[in-house]
Design an enzyme around this catalytic site. Sequence first.
Site, mmCIF file in Angstrom:
data_model
loop_
_atom_site.group_PDB
_atom_site.id
_atom_site.type_symbol
_atom_site.label_atom_id
_atom_site.label_comp_id
_atom_site.label_asym_id
_atom_site.label_seq_id
_atom_site.Cartn_x
_atom_site.Cartn_y
_atom_site.Cartn_z
ATOM 1 N N THR A 113 0.858 -1.178 0.000
ATOM 2 C CA THR A 113 0.000 0.000 0.000
ATOM 3 C C THR A 113 0.894 1.227 0.000
ATOM 4 O O THR A 113 1.774 1.342 0.842
ATOM 5 C CB THR A 113 -0.905 0.044 1.247
ATOM 6 O OG1 THR A 113 -1.703 -1.141 1.271
ATOM 7 C CG2 THR A 113 -1.814 1.250 1.224
ATOM 8 N N SER A 116 0.397 7.304 -0.507
ATOM 9 C CA SER A 116 -0.526 8.299 -1.049
ATOM 10 C C SER A 116 -1.970 7.817 -1.047
ATOM 11 O O SER A 116 -2.880 8.616 -1.188
ATOM 12 C CB SER A 116 -0.129 8.656 -2.487
ATOM 13 O OG SER A 116 -0.190 7.503 -3.316
ATOM 14 N N CYS A 117 -2.190 6.512 -0.887
ATOM 15 C CA CYS A 117 -3.558 6.009 -0.994
ATOM 16 C C CYS A 117 -3.760 4.825 -0.095
ATOM 17 O O CYS A 117 -3.116 3.795 -0.272
ATOM 18 C CB CYS A 117 -3.866 5.623 -2.440
ATOM 19 S SG CYS A 117 -5.529 4.959 -2.654
ATOM 20 N N GLY A 118 -4.659 4.961 0.875
ATOM 21 C CA GLY A 118 -4.858 3.898 1.846
ATOM 22 C C GLY A 118 -5.724 2.766 1.359
ATOM 23 O O GLY A 118 -5.764 1.711 1.976
ATOM 24 N N CYS A 120 -5.717 1.777 -2.080
ATOM 25 C CA CYS A 120 -5.245 1.287 -3.368
ATOM 26 C C CYS A 120 -4.959 -0.202 -3.311
ATOM 27 O O CYS A 120 -5.043 -0.889 -4.318
ATOM 28 C CB CYS A 120 -3.971 2.026 -3.781
ATOM 29 S SG CYS A 120 -4.204 3.784 -4.022
#
Length: 277
Positions: A113, A116-118, A120
Amino acid sequence: MAGRLVRRTRVTRFAPDERTVQREDALAVEEPLEVRVGGSSFSVTMRSPGDDFDLVAGFLVSEGVIWSADQLSSMRFCAGTDEQGLQTFNVIDAELSPGTPPPDTGLERHVYTSSSCGICGTASIDAVHKATHFGQLDDETTWSAELLGSLPDRLRDHQKVFDRTGGVHAAGLFTAAGELLCLREDVGRHNAVDKVVGWALREGRLPLRGTCLQVSGRASFELVQKAHMAGIPVLAAVSAPSSLAVEHAASAGMTLLGFSRGGAFNVYAGADRITAG
């Protein structure tokens, strides 16, 4: 620990009407953290080192694995070394209490992961629509519009790592009286939120009734979901929300603020909690 959060580097500075110079600059450190549950690898996230136990605890809340401090038996750093043979502190194994079901392997979470994105790393959008243990949030605490408008500046005043690097997000948990309960910084905005939620879980404070989570970035769906999973009724962001964030906040009974700057803000859901006086 402060030395691990910031790293010095040499840069060459170019600017109009200025002499080109070389100087030192401060960088926010970003390193991987592997999360294990009961000895089995669950996820790897990129994060700012520090408050790692809070991060893991909050991550498990966000994933719907736990929602109470008594469900988390222990956490420990596992052995891991870098090229110099020094302990990296980049692997944590969490032990759940007897009777607490392990993470649902049917979620098929990918191993990696990014910071920038939890969400994704989650296999499908269906997997992130988890049923929170706290249900729809019917918190009746009222909030002064003046107080809510002041929270971004209060958050910024306590961002020590941002002052040095300009490269981290922040999340702060406030009461309706304006008290700052907890602030965390991280290269990943979702990590900063997980660190706040993890702190609250370990303090036995969940659900977080009567609180507002102020974040330094935008209000994405993932942040609304994390707040909902922790029972936080109010989420405020300095930037824009997404359409899915607004939909989720409304369905969860949350108050969602965006473009919170200079004392003003837009309310996208739950305006009934806010008083003009």
